[in-house]
Write a protein that holds these residues in place. Structure first.
Motif, short mmCIF file in Angstrom:
data_model
loop_
_atom_site.label_atom_id
_atom_site.label_comp_id
_atom_site.label_asym_id
_atom_site.label_seq_id
_atom_site.Cartn_x
_atom_site.Cartn_y
_atom_site.Cartn_z
N THR A 298 0.83 -1.21 0.00
CA THR A 298 0.00 0.00 0.00
C THR A 298 0.86 1.26 0.00
O THR A 298 0.54 2.25 -0.66
CB THR A 298 -0.92 0.00 1.23
OG1 THR A 298 -1.72 -1.18 1.20
CG2 THR A 298 -1.82 1.21 1.24
N VAL B 215 1.83 2.14 -3.45
CA VAL B 215 0.68 2.71 -4.18
C VAL B 215 0.50 4.17 -3.80
O VAL B 215 0.29 5.03 -4.67
CB VAL B 215 -0.60 1.90 -3.87
CG1 VAL B 215 -1.81 2.58 -4.51
CG2 VAL B 215 -0.47 0.47 -4.38
N ILE C 208 -6.21 0.27 -9.40
CA ILE C 208 -6.36 0.97 -8.13
C ILE C 208 -6.58 2.45 -8.42
O ILE C 208 -5.93 3.01 -9.31
CB ILE C 208 -5.11 0.81 -7.25
CG1 ILE C 208 -4.80 -0.67 -7.03
CG2 ILE C 208 -5.28 1.52 -5.91
CD1 ILE C 208 -3.46 -0.92 -6.38
N LEU D 26 -4.14 3.71 -11.16
CA LEU D 26 -2.96 2.90 -11.44
C LEU D 26 -3.43 1.57 -12.00
O LEU D 26 -4.30 0.93 -11.42
CB LEU D 26 -2.15 2.68 -10.17
CG LEU D 26 -1.09 1.55 -10.21
CD1 LEU D 26 0.04 1.92 -11.17
CD2 LEU D 26 -0.55 1.26 -8.81
N LEU E 44 6.18 -1.90 -7.46
CA LEU E 44 4.82 -2.40 -7.69
C LEU E 44 4.81 -3.43 -8.82
O LEU E 44 4.17 -4.48 -8.71
CB LEU E 44 3.88 -1.24 -8.03
CG LEU E 44 3.55 -0.27 -6.89
CD1 LEU E 44 2.81 0.94 -7.43
CD2 LEU E 44 2.72 -0.97 -5.82
#
Length: 351
Positions: free
Chosen positions: A45, A48, A77, A85, A182
């Motif tokens: 997270t 992100v 997301i 994203l 990511l």
């Protein structure tokens, strides 16, 4: 002073409203109850948040394949009123620009091939993580994996295909590193889920982007002596990748064009050629006097213990004017020999 029952009820109602408003604000604008990992546990997270910025994060879609024959993955997301994203796998066609390496992008200096800008990037999945194609025109048996792309779409900006070119943005190395993590995390999770890899997350450190665009001199293109069109072309500019990048690229611009007129790419990584050239192209015999194999602006030749891959593409008037083969142009011959000399190899093109 003793309060009346009505007063107590009004105070209680006000308190409920305040608490309700606070709870709504906490739910809408913060990530207080968000787990540490998203996309079925694939990504952190905090990464992100580094990429998307502040705001309430929501996972819109998340899918990790559980079948080696179908190693596909996708996770979307979004930040409320902010950006989106998307992490997803792609089978890359030869005309696809996902595997091109803009010199302004940052690359992993070890581990998998890839390249990342502030809001976009790609990474090669572990070997074997490739969805078979039913189409003969899109089946590339020499490529052993597909690519995972990572793209951020900022609301209010134009569509992704019109987003700023990496060459025109101010590099944000923290955002790029977070985007690369990511992609690496999601790729590893996909490999483990579908059984096409161990699930180990590669240890990656990104190279710096290449220096800013600079004026270029024909005859000294890409900082290599003797490299040019042979016509003393004027009004050229160029950007060269960082010297530590595994995929060395140099993009040359004519100042009247927004897109690069010439793209030079050099690497000793054995996986990259299969993303930009057919095996038949790579194995074709070269013209007399040339060392190695290749065609259509692609050559690979021995260079010490390495297999050196050189790829030239761009606008026909620069790369192969008047329907000539690139192998007959001063631009290609001067460049491949300059690269060979720089790396201590024998000449590739006849001198």
């Amino acid at each position: 002073m003793k309060l009346s029952r009505r007063a107590w009820m009004l105070m209680a109602a006000a308190l409920v409203l305040v608490l309700g408003a606070g709870g709504f604000a906490t739910w809408r604008y913060t990530n207080l109850f968000l787990p540490d990992r998203l996309c079925d546990g694939a990504v952190a997270t905090k990464d992100v948040q580094q990429v998307l910025g502040d705001g309430r994060i929501e996972v819109v879609q998340s899918r990790l394949a559980k079948d080696r024959a179908e190693p596909e993955g996708r996770c979307v997301i979004k930040v409320r009123d902010g950006a989106d994203l998307t992490l997803q796998t792609h089978g890359v066609a030869r005309s696809d620009e996902r595997s091109l390496v803009d010199p302004a992008m940052s690359q992993p200096d070890r581990g998998p091939l890839g390249a990342f800008a502030n809001d976009t990037g790609w990474l090669v999945l572990p070997s074997g993580c490739r969805k078979p194609s039913d189409s003969a025109s899109e089946a590339f048996p020499d490529r052993d994996a597909d690519i995972l792309s990572a793209d951020v779409r900022h609301r209010g900006k134009r569509d992704l295909m019109w987003q700023d070119n990496p060459s025109k943005e101010t590099p944000d190395q923290e955002a790029r590193s977070a985007l690369a993590r990511l992609a690496a995390d999601f790729g590893a999770a996909l490999a483990k889920s579908s059984g096409c890899g161990s699930g180990d997350v590669p240890d990656m450190h990104l190279t710096a982007p290449g220096p800013a665009v600079e004026l270029a001199t024909d005859g000294q293109l890409c900082h290599l002596p003797g490299v040019g069109t042979g016509e003393n072309s004027q009004e050229l500019a160029q950007r060269v990748s960082d010297p530590t990048a595994p995929l060395q690229s140099c993009w040359v611009y004519s100042q009247i064009m927004s897109e690069p007129a010439i793209r030079f790419t050099v690497t000793t990584d054995t996986r990259y050629p299969a993303f930009v050239a057919q095996r038949a192209t790579l194995d074709a015999p070269l013209p007399a006097g040339w060392r190695g194999a290749g065609s259509n602006g692609a050559v690979h030749a021995e260079c010490g213990k390495d297999d050196l891959f050189l790829h030239l593409s761009g606008r026909d008037e620069f790369v192969a004017p008047s329907d000539k083969s690139a192998f007959s142009t001063p631009l290609f011959t001067s460049w491949v020999n300059a690269v060979a000399a720089q790396r201590g190899c024998e000449p590739v093109a006849p001198q």
